[in-house]
Design an enzyme around this catalytic site. Structure first.
Site, PDB file in Angstrom:
ATOM      1  N   HIS A 110       0.818  -1.229   0.000  1.00  0.00           N
ATOM      2  CA  HIS A 110       0.000   0.000   0.000  1.00  0.00           C
ATOM      3  C   HIS A 110       0.849   1.276   0.000  1.00  0.00           C
ATOM      4  CE1 HIS A 110      -3.578  -2.314   0.452  1.00  0.00           C
ATOM      5  NE2 HIS A 110      -3.324  -2.713   1.685  1.00  0.00           N
ATOM      6  N   HIS A 127      -6.056  -7.313  -0.608  1.00  0.00           N
ATOM      7  CA  HIS A 127      -6.298  -5.875  -0.742  1.00  0.00           C
ATOM      8  C   HIS A 127      -5.597  -5.347  -1.987  1.00  0.00           C
ATOM      9  CE1 HIS A 127      -6.541  -7.012   3.590  1.00  0.00           C
ATOM     10  NE2 HIS A 127      -7.708  -6.410   3.429  1.00  0.00           N
TER      11      HIS A 127
HETATM   12  C1  3YP Z   1      -5.976  -1.954   6.515  1.00  0.00           C
HETATM   13  C2  3YP Z   1      -7.122  -1.429   7.368  1.00  0.00           C
HETATM   14  C3  3YP Z   1      -8.281  -2.322   7.145  1.00  0.00           C
HETATM   15  C4  3YP Z   1      -7.827  -3.377   6.170  1.00  0.00           C
HETATM   16  C5  3YP Z   1      -6.354  -3.353   6.238  1.00  0.00           C
HETATM   17  C6  3YP Z   1      -5.688  -3.979   5.080  1.00  0.00           C
HETATM   18  C7  3YP Z   1      -4.224  -4.115   5.257  1.00  0.00           C
HETATM   19  C8  3YP Z   1      -3.675  -5.153   4.345  1.00  0.00           C
HETATM   20  O1  3YP Z   1      -3.566  -6.306   4.593  1.00  0.00           O
HETATM   21  N1  3YP Z   1      -3.303  -4.805   3.149  1.00  0.00           N
HETATM   22  O2  3YP Z   1      -2.843  -5.675   2.257  1.00  0.00           O
HETATM   23 ZN    ZN Z   2      -3.835  -7.317   2.548  1.00  0.00          ZN
END
Ligand code: 3YP
Ligand code: ZN
Length: 374
Positions: A142, A181
């Protein structure tokens, strides 16, 4: 055949604080508890790799911290400086969104994660090992140029991809992200770059908000080189197997990457608390077989896998073991949880899942039409 493997104990010491997502706070009703992304899950995965005996079949690769210059190939100086400063404070800091807390020293851990992705890429591209799995922590997919978010500080796979192009003579890189995600970081970082194919398979509208749509296909010269596969909740091994055959394999065959980097999350797993998919260890192993075969049939194809998310302390280790076993072609242990998750049903491909996959598969034709451009 040899498979590289990387873990460092300090990845198990990455401190995510005492709130499940937000900092614990009685005023908003959040009691203290280990963060959902606490490091124990990945430590348990490493320990299963060791205790099961799989480790004896792997070639241990040493990590090293990414240098500031290596981080700056992807990130802004402001982002790196902020992480350095917050990491030096006794209270620690946050990656950027208020639910990605980190403790003192997190910069060193995160820099080691990014540098470990580089080290594994070097080991694979040099031929020291045939392929490899870097079990790093924290995750990276992310993180964008100017900030971390979603438990990620630095974009480990993006740093490794840029390093491979700058230092290792690699031209085309495919980043295949099956963390549940959206891989928004690589999508943004390489948006205008046709030399890096970014392909993300994720649960639609799961995280980040309003991200990972089918119509996001890259910008300018990079148009067509970002491919999103947003899936409805409830997808199991059937849907993932179908997309492996109809999207992953043909996209990689068309792009002919010199290097495939998998952003390997296990949060599409059947027991994950942060998404609603139903993939089993068998499903993850099948994804590995697909990308391994695709990389092998690309002229220079090399395969590196780098850990992303996954939050079931019970199931992530077995998904990880199946993944690395598939990579190495060695079976050491049956997944003891498989009978339970398999009995839950949901493995068969359903019509609305097929429709979602077919929509993404239709875009692969454009990739096939475009000659490799680098
Ligand atoms: C971040 C806040 C709610 C979901 C979460 C996801 C984090 C993750 O595993 N990203 O790949
Ligand atoms: Zn994730």
């Amino acid at each position: 055949m040899s498979t590289g493997y990387l873990w460092h104990e300090v990845f198990g010491w990455h401190d995510t604080g005492s709130g499940p997502l937000f900092p614990a706070d009685p005023a908003i009703g959040i009691a203290p508890m280990p963060h959902l992304a606490n490091s124990d899950t990945k430590r348990r995965m490493h320990e299963l790799v060791a205790v099961s005996g799989l480790l004896d079949h792997l070639t241990r690769i040493e990590g090293r911290p990414a240098t500031r210059e290596e981080l700056l190939r992807v990130h802004t100086p402001e982002h790196v400086d902020r992480i350095v400063a917050e990491s030096a404070s006794a209270r620690g800091g946050d990656a950027g969104d208020g639910f990605s807390a980190f403790g003192r020293g997190a910069y060193e851990v995160a820099a080691l994660g990014a540098g470990s992705a580089i080290a594994m890429t070097e080991a694979v591209v040099s031929g020291r090992v045939d392929d490899g799995y870097a079990l790093v922590n924290p995750a990276g997919h992310h993180a964008v140029a100017g900030t971390g978010m979603g438990f990620c500080i630095f974009n480990n796979v993006a740093v490794a991809a840029r390093h491979a192009q700058a230092e290792l003579g690699v031209e085309r890189v495919a980043i295949v992200d099956w963390d549940v995600h959206h891989g928004n970081g690589a999508q943004a970082i390489f948006a205008a770059d046709p030399s890096v194919l970014t392909l993300s398979v994720h649960q639609a509208n799961c995280f980040p908000p309003d991200s990972g749509h089918l119509h996001q296909r890259g910008e300018g010269a990079g148009h067509g080189y970002n491919l999103n596969v947003p899936l409805p909740p409830g997808c199991g091994d059937g849907a993932y197997g179908y997309l492996a055959e109809t999207v992953l394999a043909p996209a990689l065959a068309a792009f002919e990457p010199d290097l495939v980097i998998v952003a390997s999350g296990f949060d599409a797993g059947a027991m994950d608390p942060l998404a609603r998919q139903m993939v089993t260890s068998t499903g993850f192993a099948h994804l590995v077989d697909t990308v391994r075969d695709a990389a092998a049939s690309s002229p220079q194809g090399r395969l590196v896998m780098v850990q992303e998310g996954g939050y079931s302390p019970l199931y992530v280790p077995f998904c990880g073991l199946a993944t690395i076993s598939a990579l190495a072609g060695v079976h050491v242990l049956d997944d003891p949880v498989l009978p339970i998750v398999a009995a839950q049903g949901g493995a068969d491909l359903l019509p609305h899942q097929r429709e979602a996959v077919d929509a993404a598969a239709a875009l692969v034709a454009d990739l096939r039409a475009a000659a490799p451009t680098v």
